[in-house]
Design an enzyme around this catalytic site. Structure first.
Site, PDB file in Angstrom:
ATOM      1  N   ALA A 218      -6.615 -16.516   8.567  1.00 14.78           N
ATOM      2  CA  ALA A 218      -6.948 -17.924   8.336  1.00 14.78           C
ATOM      3  C   ALA A 218      -6.617 -18.328   6.898  1.00 14.78           C
ATOM      4  O   ALA A 218      -6.041 -19.397   6.666  1.00 14.78           O
ATOM      5  CB  ALA A 218      -8.432 -18.156   8.620  1.00 14.78           C
ATOM      6  N   CYS A 272       4.291 -12.297   3.938  1.00 21.81           N
ATOM      7  CA  CYS A 272       3.112 -12.462   4.797  1.00 21.81           C
ATOM      8  C   CYS A 272       2.905 -13.827   5.447  1.00 21.81           C
ATOM      9  O   CYS A 272       2.449 -13.869   6.597  1.00 21.81           O
ATOM     10  CB  CYS A 272       1.875 -12.082   4.012  1.00 21.81           C
ATOM     11  SG  CYS A 272       1.893 -10.320   3.634  1.00 21.81           S
ATOM     12  N   LYS A 275       4.780 -14.181   8.801  1.00 15.77           N
ATOM     13  CA  LYS A 275       4.354 -13.098   9.703  1.00 15.77           C
ATOM     14  C   LYS A 275       2.918 -13.333  10.183  1.00 15.77           C
ATOM     15  O   LYS A 275       2.615 -13.207  11.371  1.00 15.77           O
ATOM     16  CB  LYS A 275       4.461 -11.779   8.930  1.00 15.77           C
ATOM     17  CG  LYS A 275       3.631 -10.635   9.449  1.00 15.77           C
ATOM     18  CD  LYS A 275       3.923  -9.360   8.678  1.00 15.77           C
ATOM     19  CE  LYS A 275       3.063  -9.125   7.466  1.00 15.77           C
ATOM     20  NZ  LYS A 275       1.683  -8.762   7.733  1.00 15.77           N
TER      21      LYS A 275
HETATM   22  P1  NAD Z   1       5.017  -2.329   1.931  1.00 14.38           P
HETATM   23  O1  NAD Z   1       6.117  -2.287   2.910  1.00 14.38           O
HETATM   24  O2  NAD Z   1       5.322  -2.593   0.501  1.00 14.38           O
HETATM   25  O3  NAD Z   1       4.230  -0.924   1.956  1.00 14.38           O
HETATM   26  C1  NAD Z   1       3.863  -0.250   3.115  1.00 14.38           C
HETATM   27  C2  NAD Z   1       4.122   1.245   2.903  1.00 14.38           C
HETATM   28  O4  NAD Z   1       3.559   1.975   3.998  1.00 14.38           O
HETATM   29  C3  NAD Z   1       5.598   1.626   2.856  1.00 14.38           C
HETATM   30  O5  NAD Z   1       5.885   2.236   1.601  1.00 14.38           O
HETATM   31  C4  NAD Z   1       5.773   2.615   4.035  1.00 14.38           C
HETATM   32  O6  NAD Z   1       6.690   3.653   3.759  1.00 14.38           O
HETATM   33  C5  NAD Z   1       4.362   3.129   4.206  1.00 14.38           C
HETATM   34  N1  NAD Z   1       4.077   3.686   5.525  1.00 14.38           N
HETATM   35  C6  NAD Z   1       4.327   3.137   6.752  1.00 14.38           C
HETATM   36  N2  NAD Z   1       3.862   3.959   7.718  1.00 14.38           N
HETATM   37  C7  NAD Z   1       3.303   5.025   7.107  1.00 14.38           C
HETATM   38  C8  NAD Z   1       2.645   6.211   7.564  1.00 14.38           C
HETATM   39  N3  NAD Z   1       2.452   6.419   8.883  1.00 14.38           N
HETATM   40  N4  NAD Z   1       2.200   7.105   6.659  1.00 14.38           N
HETATM   41  C9  NAD Z   1       2.382   6.896   5.331  1.00 14.38           C
HETATM   42  N5  NAD Z   1       2.987   5.780   4.825  1.00 14.38           N
HETATM   43  C10 NAD Z   1       3.433   4.875   5.707  1.00 14.38           C
HETATM   44  O7  NAD Z   1       3.948  -3.367   2.464  1.00 14.38           O
HETATM   45  P2  NAD Z   1       2.860  -4.199   1.617  1.00 14.38           P
HETATM   46  O8  NAD Z   1       3.470  -5.429   1.075  1.00 14.38           O
HETATM   47  O9  NAD Z   1       2.148  -3.277   0.711  1.00 14.38           O
HETATM   48  O10 NAD Z   1       1.908  -4.673   2.798  1.00 14.38           O
HETATM   49  C11 NAD Z   1       1.079  -3.742   3.469  1.00 14.38           C
HETATM   50  C12 NAD Z   1       0.082  -4.536   4.290  1.00 14.38           C
HETATM   51  O11 NAD Z   1      -0.716  -5.359   3.429  1.00 14.38           O
HETATM   52  C13 NAD Z   1       0.708  -5.483   5.303  1.00 14.38           C
HETATM   53  O12 NAD Z   1      -0.117  -5.531   6.434  1.00 14.38           O
HETATM   54  C14 NAD Z   1       0.651  -6.834   4.602  1.00 14.38           C
HETATM   55  O13 NAD Z   1       0.561  -7.882   5.535  1.00 14.38           O
HETATM   56  C15 NAD Z   1      -0.634  -6.732   3.812  1.00 14.38           C
HETATM   57  N6  NAD Z   1      -0.687  -7.559   2.592  1.00 14.38           N
HETATM   58  C16 NAD Z   1       0.391  -7.648   1.758  1.00 14.38           C
HETATM   59  C17 NAD Z   1       0.287  -8.393   0.573  1.00 14.38           C
HETATM   60  C18 NAD Z   1       1.444  -8.507  -0.385  1.00 14.38           C
HETATM   61  O14 NAD Z   1       1.325  -9.251  -1.342  1.00 14.38           O
HETATM   62  N7  NAD Z   1       2.539  -7.828  -0.191  1.00 14.38           N
HETATM   63  C19 NAD Z   1      -0.919  -9.011   0.236  1.00 14.38           C
HETATM   64  C20 NAD Z   1      -1.996  -8.888   1.102  1.00 14.38           C
HETATM   65  C21 NAD Z   1      -1.873  -8.148   2.278  1.00 14.38           C
HETATM   66  C1  UGA Z   2       0.150 -14.891  -0.540  1.00 15.47           C
HETATM   67  C2  UGA Z   2      -1.295 -15.346  -0.788  1.00 15.47           C
HETATM   68  O1  UGA Z   2      -1.313 -16.244  -1.902  1.00 15.47           O
HETATM   69  C3  UGA Z   2      -2.198 -14.158  -1.077  1.00 15.47           C
HETATM   70  O2  UGA Z   2      -3.547 -14.577  -1.213  1.00 15.47           O
HETATM   71  C4  UGA Z   2      -2.087 -13.153   0.080  1.00 15.47           C
HETATM   72  O3  UGA Z   2      -2.862 -11.996  -0.198  1.00 15.47           O
HETATM   73  C5  UGA Z   2      -0.639 -12.745   0.259  1.00 15.47           C
HETATM   74  O4  UGA Z   2       0.165 -13.947   0.509  1.00 15.47           O
HETATM   75  C6  UGA Z   2      -0.406 -11.848   1.431  1.00 15.47           C
HETATM   76  O5  UGA Z   2      -1.208 -11.790   2.342  1.00 15.47           O
HETATM   77  O6  UGA Z   2       0.668 -11.237   1.385  1.00 15.47           O
HETATM   78  P1  UGA Z   2       2.200 -14.189  -2.071  1.00 15.47           P
HETATM   79  O7  UGA Z   2       2.978 -14.365  -0.820  1.00 15.47           O
HETATM   80  O8  UGA Z   2       2.362 -12.926  -2.833  1.00 15.47           O
HETATM   81  O9  UGA Z   2       0.628 -14.309  -1.747  1.00 15.47           O
HETATM   82  O10 UGA Z   2       2.521 -15.370  -3.081  1.00 15.47           O
HETATM   83  P2  UGA Z   2       2.108 -16.925  -3.136  1.00 15.47           P
HETATM   84  O11 UGA Z   2       1.820 -17.260  -4.536  1.00 15.47           O
HETATM   85  O12 UGA Z   2       1.082 -17.264  -2.136  1.00 15.47           O
HETATM   86  O13 UGA Z   2       3.478 -17.650  -2.761  1.00 15.47           O
HETATM   87  C7  UGA Z   2       3.996 -17.608  -1.448  1.00 15.47           C
HETATM   88  C8  UGA Z   2       5.193 -18.540  -1.351  1.00 15.47           C
HETATM   89  O14 UGA Z   2       4.784 -19.905  -1.406  1.00 15.47           O
HETATM   90  C9  UGA Z   2       6.209 -18.373  -2.470  1.00 15.47           C
HETATM   91  O15 UGA Z   2       7.511 -18.479  -1.952  1.00 15.47           O
HETATM   92  C10 UGA Z   2       5.905 -19.521  -3.396  1.00 15.47           C
HETATM   93  O16 UGA Z   2       6.996 -19.901  -4.187  1.00 15.47           O
HETATM   94  C11 UGA Z   2       5.519 -20.593  -2.403  1.00 15.47           C
HETATM   95  N1  UGA Z   2       4.669 -21.681  -2.962  1.00 15.47           N
HETATM   96  C12 UGA Z   2       3.448 -21.364  -3.480  1.00 15.47           C
HETATM   97  C13 UGA Z   2       5.110 -22.982  -2.931  1.00 15.47           C
HETATM   98  O17 UGA Z   2       6.212 -23.275  -2.457  1.00 15.47           O
HETATM   99  N2  UGA Z   2       4.301 -23.971  -3.440  1.00 15.47           N
HETATM  100  C14 UGA Z   2       3.070 -23.710  -3.965  1.00 15.47           C
HETATM  101  O18 UGA Z   2       2.378 -24.653  -4.393  1.00 15.47           O
HETATM  102  C15 UGA Z   2       2.631 -22.369  -3.980  1.00 15.47           C
END
Ligand code: NAD
Ligand code: UGA
Length: 480
Positions: A218, A272, A275
């Site tokens: 959400a 994210c 997705k």
């Molecule tokens: P990422 O791809 O950077 O990292 C995931 C890692 O998990 C990879 O390095 C992969 O090799 C490893 N992996 C996969 N399967 C595995 C296994 N069975 N054993 C050991 N390692 C394994 O992904 P991320 O950006 O860190 O995101 C991870 C999760 O967190 C996702 O669900 C994403 O939606 C969520 N999330 C991401 C962000 C963000 O800013 N990137 C923020 C909040 C939440």
């Molecule tokens: C976003 C959320 O902000 C985090 O709280 C969350 O944990 C994360 O997704 C996640 O679940 O992965 P992130 O994607 O790292 O974080 O970065 P944001 O700052 O949210 O920006 C996302 C996209 O929106 C970027 O492309 C950014 O340029 C764009 N954006 C952001 C705009 O176009 N306008 C805005 O006012 C703000």
């Protein structure tokens, strides 16, 4: 000594665990991954991700109470608390393809935890997962448990890239969901104690499992919705002569609305938002709620519309063709202060221009040529899989040239597109850029970073998202 192990050393697992290690010196934290190259990088001076402030945190703890390892099973079996922070991509095949979350990596991590555990464990969902995932994980663990007690918690991560360390040091909230049983509550308390080392207790919210899982989806949907709302307004601003920055400022002054996340742009990117909304849409559909599903789908549709609109604007302004024309792309990362290109709007914009046979010269201070070529060649959603499972590096696209300098990118170009809001793009010597470009020289600012009046005074034809249009652009309207 409490031992924590985190499966997944990515953008979430790495920084989150580094901060836990820094703030909790008496806890031993191991971050494990199946990717040897990622772990090698975490143990080197060149960390696998670029994130301001991360190097300092890692250097302070690594080798003391923070360890990066590929010995997944050893560290999992020794841990009291196991975080799972693996990829949860959008499914590309089968039931729910293009929408549902692919829990392959999560499931294999859960099965491995069940296989190697010899003592009771708290298993924490850190990855973003569909509602009710904890129930599935619980079933896998308990059916294979050999008498071991597993408590499942949902502790979604809210950090944003580029500000991850700041967000982790000072989170708006930490959310912990667990079972409403005495054992579930005890597990919640154990995790709350970890965060309470540095997060004020009134910011640690505890809830049931399903609320925690759904709150994460959400929150991302609400954030993305704000961007799509302001981007929808940007199209109307261009049609009417209003200025989207002025509209966003006036709207955001209402304390009920607030000023954040109202910057119009070429579209949101990142691993994210899309997705998680697709996942939310799928969950709504599975629960017989098509109206709710369609409501959230619209957030993605407007985002796609915004990217298409941007490309159409470029092509139509340049006499309806960019075939054979050099277009400079400034910025490829999905936002500033990160080298992350997952779902960056630059991919769709570049593909759109390549579809019209443009020649692209791309510069981003944090993204290298190999990554850009991979991104432009990869199929939708293939990027969100562990590196060793991604398609091999395909043949590079010849019309794409990657350079390490904005001036080289713009030399002899017909047009410049700004696709990431890197600070350095605000202070470029635009007179020099103009002098070295073909005329008429165009700038398409997808992030509203340039001073349009100054650039127009130099001689550029300027397009800024949602701003009053140049006469030139009015005369060459784009098909939406
Ligand atoms: P990422 O791809 O950077 O990292 C995931 C890692 O998990 C990879 O390095 C992969 O090799 C490893 N992996 C996969 N399967 C595995 C296994 N069975 N054993 C050991 N390692 C394994 O992904 P991320 O950006 O860190 O995101 C991870 C999760 O967190 C996702 O669900 C994403 O939606 C969520 N999330 C991401 C962000 C963000 O800013 N990137 C923020 C909040 C939440
Ligand atoms: C976003 C959320 O902000 C985090 O709280 C969350 O944990 C994360 O997704 C996640 O679940 O992965 P992130 O994607 O790292 O974080 O970065 P944001 O700052 O949210 O920006 C996302 C996209 O929106 C970027 O492309 C950014 O340029 C764009 N954006 C952001 C705009 O176009 N306008 C805005 O006012 C703000």
């Amino acid at each position: 000594m409490v031992k924590i192990c985190c499966i997944g050393a990515g953008y979430v697992g790495g920084p989150t665990m580094a901060v836990i290690a820094l703030k909790c010196p008496e806890i031993e934290v191991a971050v494990v991954d199946i990717s040897v190259s990622r772990i090698t990088a975490w143990n080197s001076d060149a960390l696998p991700i670029y994130e301001p402030g991360l190097d300092e945190v890692v250097k302070k703890c690594r080798g003391k109470n923070l360890f990066f390892s590929t010995d997944v099973e050893k560290h999992v079996s020794e841990a009291d608390i196991v975080f799972v922070s693996v990829n949860t991509p959008t499914k590309t095949q089968g039931l729910g393809a293009g929408k549902a979350a692919d829990l392959t990596y999560w499931e294999s991590a859960a099965r491995m935890i069940a296989d190697v555990s010899k003592s009771n464990k708290i298993v924490v969902e850190k990855s973003t997962v569909p509602v009710k995932t904890a129930e599935a994980i619980e079933k896998i663990l308990t059916h294979n448990s050999k008498g071991i007690d597993f408590q499942i918690l949902s502790n979604p991560e809210f950090l944003a890239e580029g500000t991850a360390i700041q967000d982790l040091f000072n989170p708006d909230r930490v959310l912990i969901g667990g079972r409403e049983t005495p054992e579930g509550q005890k597990a919640i308390a154990a995790l709350r104690d970890v965060y309470a080392h540095w997060v004020p207790v009134d910011r640690i919210i505890c809830s049931n499992l399903w609320s925690a899982e759904l709150s994460k989806l959400a929150a991302n949907a609400f954030l993305a919705q704000r961007i799509s709302s302001v981007n929808a307004m940007s199209a109307l601003c261009e049609a009417t002569g209003a200025d989207v920055s002025q509209v966003a400022h006036a709207v955001g002054k209402d304390t009920r609305i607030g000023p954040k996340f109202l910057n119009a742009s070429v579209g949101f990117g990142g691993s994210c938002f899309q997705k998680d909304i697709l996942n939310l849409v799928y969950i709504c559909e599975c629960n017989g709620l098509p109206e709710v599903a369609n409501y959230w789908k619209q957030v993605i549709k407007i985002n796609d519309y915004q990217k298409t609109r941007f490309v159409n604007r470029i092509v139509s302004s340049m006499f309806n063709t960019v075939s054979g024309k050099k277009i400079a792309i400034l910025g490829f990362a999905f936002k500033k202060d990160t080298g992350d290109t997952r779902e960056t709007p630059a991919i769709d914009v570049c593909k759109g221009l390549l579809g019209d046979k443009a020649l692209l010269s791309i510069y981003d201070p944090q993204v290298n040529e190999e990554q850009i070529q991979r991104d432009l060649a990869m199929k939708k959603f293939d990027w969100d899989h562990p590196v060793h499972l991604q398609p091999m590096s395909p043949t590079s696209i010849k019309q794409v040239n990657v350079v390490w300098d904005a001036y080289a990118a713009t030399k002899d170009a017909h047009g410049v597109c700004i696709l990431t809001e890197w600070d350095e793009f605000k202070t470029l010597d635009y007179q020099r850029i103009y002098n070295n470009m073909r005329k008429p020289a165009f700038i398409f600012d997808g992030r509203n970073v340039v001073d349009e009046a100054k650039l127009r005074a130099i001689g550029f034809i300027v397009y800024s998202i949602g701003k009053p249009l140049d006469q030139w652009l009015k005369d060459m309207p784009a098909v939406a």
